[in-house]
Every structure is written in structure tokens, then in C-alpha cells.
Design a protein around this motif. Structure first.
Motif, mmCIF file in Angstrom:
data_model
loop_
_atom_site.group_PDB
_atom_site.id
_atom_site.type_symbol
_atom_site.label_atom_id
_atom_site.label_comp_id
_atom_site.label_asym_id
_atom_site.label_seq_id
_atom_site.Cartn_x
_atom_site.Cartn_y
_atom_site.Cartn_z
ATOM 1 N N ASN A 72 0.855 -1.188 0.000
ATOM 2 C CA ASN A 72 0.000 0.000 0.000
ATOM 3 C C ASN A 72 0.887 1.233 0.000
ATOM 4 O O ASN A 72 1.867 1.295 0.747
ATOM 5 C CB ASN A 72 -0.905 0.013 1.226
ATOM 6 N N LEU A 73 0.544 2.191 -0.842
ATOM 7 C CA LEU A 73 1.320 3.425 -0.928
ATOM 8 C C LEU A 73 0.653 4.481 -0.063
ATOM 9 O O LEU A 73 -0.454 4.941 -0.358
ATOM 10 C CB LEU A 73 1.400 3.888 -2.383
ATOM 11 N N GLN A 74 1.324 4.845 1.026
ATOM 12 C CA GLN A 74 0.808 5.854 1.951
ATOM 13 C C GLN A 74 1.870 6.919 2.163
ATOM 14 O O GLN A 74 2.987 6.614 2.579
ATOM 15 C CB GLN A 74 0.436 5.220 3.298
ATOM 16 N N ASN A 75 1.507 8.173 1.856
ATOM 17 C CA ASN A 75 2.468 9.278 1.996
ATOM 18 C C ASN A 75 3.771 8.960 1.283
ATOM 19 O O ASN A 75 4.869 9.194 1.804
ATOM 20 C CB ASN A 75 2.731 9.589 3.474
ATOM 21 N N TYR A 173 2.635 12.546 -6.792
ATOM 22 C CA TYR A 173 3.332 12.674 -5.520
ATOM 23 C C TYR A 173 2.434 13.355 -4.486
ATOM 24 O O TYR A 173 1.774 14.351 -4.781
ATOM 25 C CB TYR A 173 4.609 13.494 -5.707
ATOM 26 N N GLN A 174 2.412 12.811 -3.278
ATOM 27 C CA GLN A 174 1.633 13.384 -2.180
ATOM 28 C C GLN A 174 2.582 14.123 -1.239
ATOM 29 O O GLN A 174 3.415 13.509 -0.586
ATOM 30 C CB GLN A 174 0.899 12.280 -1.410
ATOM 31 N N PRO A 175 2.491 15.453 -1.166
ATOM 32 C CA PRO A 175 3.441 16.222 -0.361
ATOM 33 C C PRO A 175 3.414 15.839 1.114
ATOM 34 O O PRO A 175 2.347 15.595 1.683
ATOM 35 C CB PRO A 175 2.969 17.679 -0.547
ATOM 36 N N ILE A 176 4.581 15.807 1.707
ATOM 37 C CA ILE A 176 4.680 15.584 3.147
ATOM 38 C C ILE A 176 4.274 16.853 3.891
ATOM 39 O O ILE A 176 3.590 16.811 4.907
ATOM 40 C CB ILE A 176 6.127 15.174 3.507
ATOM 41 N N ASN A 177 4.710 17.976 3.351
ATOM 42 C CA ASN A 177 4.359 19.284 3.914
ATOM 43 C C ASN A 177 3.305 19.930 3.029
ATOM 44 O O ASN A 177 3.512 20.100 1.824
ATOM 45 C CB ASN A 177 5.597 20.179 3.981
ATOM 46 N N ASP A 178 2.183 20.300 3.611
ATOM 47 C CA ASP A 178 1.084 20.891 2.858
ATOM 48 C C ASP A 178 1.492 22.261 2.305
ATOM 49 O O ASP A 178 1.808 23.170 3.075
ATOM 50 C CB ASP A 178 -0.130 21.042 3.781
ATOM 51 N N PRO A 179 1.489 22.423 0.982
ATOM 52 C CA PRO A 179 1.870 23.723 0.388
ATOM 53 C C PRO A 179 1.016 24.881 0.899
ATOM 54 O O PRO A 179 1.518 26.001 1.045
ATOM 55 C CB PRO A 179 1.652 23.498 -1.117
ATOM 56 N N GLU A 218 9.628 16.696 -2.889
ATOM 57 C CA GLU A 218 9.275 17.506 -1.727
ATOM 58 C C GLU A 218 10.049 18.823 -1.742
ATOM 59 O O GLU A 218 9.498 19.884 -1.424
ATOM 60 C CB GLU A 218 9.558 16.736 -0.441
ATOM 61 N N ALA A 219 11.324 18.750 -2.108
ATOM 62 C CA ALA A 219 12.138 19.964 -2.176
ATOM 63 C C ALA A 219 11.563 20.949 -3.188
ATOM 64 O O ALA A 219 11.498 22.163 -2.927
ATOM 65 C CB ALA A 219 13.576 19.607 -2.542
ATOM 66 N N GLU A 220 11.131 20.448 -4.331
ATOM 67 C CA GLU A 220 10.572 21.320 -5.365
ATOM 68 C C GLU A 220 9.272 21.982 -4.902
ATOM 69 O O GLU A 220 9.039 23.168 -5.179
ATOM 70 C CB GLU A 220 10.337 20.517 -6.645
ATOM 71 N N ILE A 221 8.439 21.219 -4.222
ATOM 72 C CA ILE A 221 7.174 21.780 -3.736
ATOM 73 C C ILE A 221 7.430 22.897 -2.732
ATOM 74 O O ILE A 221 6.812 23.970 -2.792
ATOM 75 C CB ILE A 221 6.303 20.670 -3.116
#
Length: 269
Positions: A72-75, A173-179, A218-221
Motif C-alpha cells: 500500500n502506498l501511503q504518503n 506525488y503526495q506532499p509531506i508538507n502541505d503547500p 518535496e524539495a521542489e514543492i
């Protein structure tokens, strides 16, 4: 958000069946046995039929056709790694020929020969041709109830299977940090240049850390969100000194530098 199920070929590499040379692409197995494919060509499987015939040539026990690795793909992380049993019934033209005892024995024996090296999903999947899929679903559901496998046996077409077992590389891609939160925090500084520098520097370091950890997405976001937020601040506020705008422009330049590093890293991997 519900997690997606993705194929995970790496799971198979440590299994004894794979080490003995019984790994093959699921699509190749389908073409070999039924002269038709359609499965994602990247999915690798354990060829259980061939393995069983090799180690127990006189055995009357039958196996499911294949076992694939899934998770399962989570985060953006693969969790709950396990095997999934798959039986190809693409050659069937009549759903009435499906026997519950046969499916039950195949599932049981496959789990027996796979052992406990890797967890095995409790559900089994049977693949039918499009023409009989509705009859097959009704038949298999009825047999599942009769054999104690309620909600454990699933009938799918090749297309439905492909829509269920996804390719992680093709999922967004699901961001770790919400933009949205990043932007809100930066903009909450208003025209307070010291706060802008403090908060922006924090996110600049976060972006660099993700590059160091090879998480380019994540860095790009973080960088793109921060650049946009800082530009919005410049447009909205009139600063008392030109130096304040220079500080912000320097921060934007620093974020662009991290973006450049991230892009170079993406080209390398």
C-alpha cells in the motif's frame, strides 16, 4: 485519503521460489498459457504452476498460477508489503465450469508451498475474459459463500486488475508538507522583514534537507511554494527600505538555487 495498492517487485527477490528461478513477468505467463496478455509488463510474479511441477512432478495438488508482490502506498511510502495470489481463468468460456472445491484447494496449496517467508494477502484474485466476467463474478461470489471465503475471492477482467494494482511511479506525488500551510506561514509574516527572513530560512533549510535525502519532489514543492509566497508579499506590501526587498529577493534566489540542485539530482537518478 485511502492508500493505493501498487505492485512491488522487490518483495519477490528474497523468496525461495524466486531464488530457484521461478520468477517471470505476469504478462509473459499469461501469453504462455493463454496466448493473450494485457497485464502491466512491469509486474513480476512467482510462477507457481511451474514451481509445483518441478518440485512435486507427481503431485495431484494444483496451485494458483502466480503470486505477485504488492504494498500500500501511503504518503509516498510502501507499507504492508505482501504477496497476492492470482489465478488466470482467461481461457474459460463458461462460468458454470468454475468449481468451488478447486478454487479452495488451489488457494490452500499455494499458501502452503509459499510458506511464511513473506505475508500473503488474505484475498485471492481470479482473472476472466470480458465476455463472461458478469457470470464469473456471480458464480465466484456464490462459491465463496459456500466455501467460507466470503469477500475473499474476487473476479476481475485484465483491465480491472490493472486498475486495481497500480504502478507507484505513475501515481501523483503526495506532499509531506502541505503547500497551503507553507504559504500561509510565510504570508502571515506580513511586511515584518525579520519574521519573513526567519520563516523563509526555516523552509529553505527544509528544502535543502529533502535534497540531501534524495526527495526531489518535496524539495521542489517547498521551493516553488515559498518563491510564490515571497513574490506575493513583494507585490502586496510597500517596504520602508529598498534593502528589505533585496533581502526577500536574495531568499528567492536561494530557493531557486535549491531548485537547480534538485533538478540536477533528478537527472542523475
Amino acid at each position: 485519503m485511502a492508500s493505493s495498492i501498487v505492485f512491488d517487485n522487490a518483495i519477490l527477490l528474497s523468496h525461495n521460489v524466486f531464488k530457484k528461478g521461478y520468477g517471470c513477468k505476469l504478462n509473459d505467463l499469461s501469453i504462455r498459457d493463454y496466448n493473450t496478455g494485457g497485464f502491466n509488463d512491469k509486474i513480476v510474479s512467482l510462477d507457481l504452476d511451474s514451481y509445483e511441477k518441478s518440485v512435486n512432478p507427481n503431485s495431484q495438488n494444483n496451485t494458483m498460477d502466480a503470486a505477485i508482490g504488492i504494498s500500500n502506498l501511503q504518503n509516498n511510502r510502501r507499507v504492508n508489503k505482501r504477496l497476492l495470489l492470482v489465478e488466470l481463468r482467461i481461457g474459460y468460456d463458461n462460468a458454470d465450469n468454475i468449481k468451488g472445491s478447486e478454487l479452495r484447494h488451489k488457494s490452500f496449496h499455494s499458501r502452503s508451498i509459499l510458506g511464511r517467508e513473506i505475508n500473503i494477502d488474505t484475498d485471492d484474485y481470479f482473472i476472466f475474459k470480458n465476455r463472461i466476467i458478469h457470470e464469473a463474478k456471480n458464480r465466484v461470489n456464490k462459491l465463496a459463500l459456500e466455501n467460507g471465503y466470503k469477500d475473499k475471492w474476487h473476479s476481475l477482467t485484465v483491465e480491472e486488475f490493472n486498475n486495481l494494482i497500480l504502478d507507484a511511479e505513475k501515481l501523483p506525488y503526495q506532499p509531506i508538507n502541505d503547500p497551503t500551510n507553507i504559504s500561509a506561514e510565510i504570508k502571515s509574516c506580513g511586511n515584518d522583514i525579520n519574521s519573513i527572513i526567519t520563516i523563509s530560512t526555516k523552509w529553505l533549510q527544509e528544502a535543502r534537507n529533502y535534497v540531501y535525502r534524495y526527495n526531489v519532489n518535496e524539495a521542489e514543492i517547498i521551493c516553488n511554494t515559498s518563491i510564490q509566497s515571497l513574490n506575493d508579499i513583494i507585490k502586496k506590501y510597500h517596504f520602508d527600505t529598498i534593502e528589505s526587498e533585496w533581502y526577500i529577493e536574495d531568499l528567492i534566489s536561494d530557493f531557486k538555487g535549491v531548485l537547480l540542485s534538485a533538478n540536477k539530482l533528478r537527472e542523475m537518478v
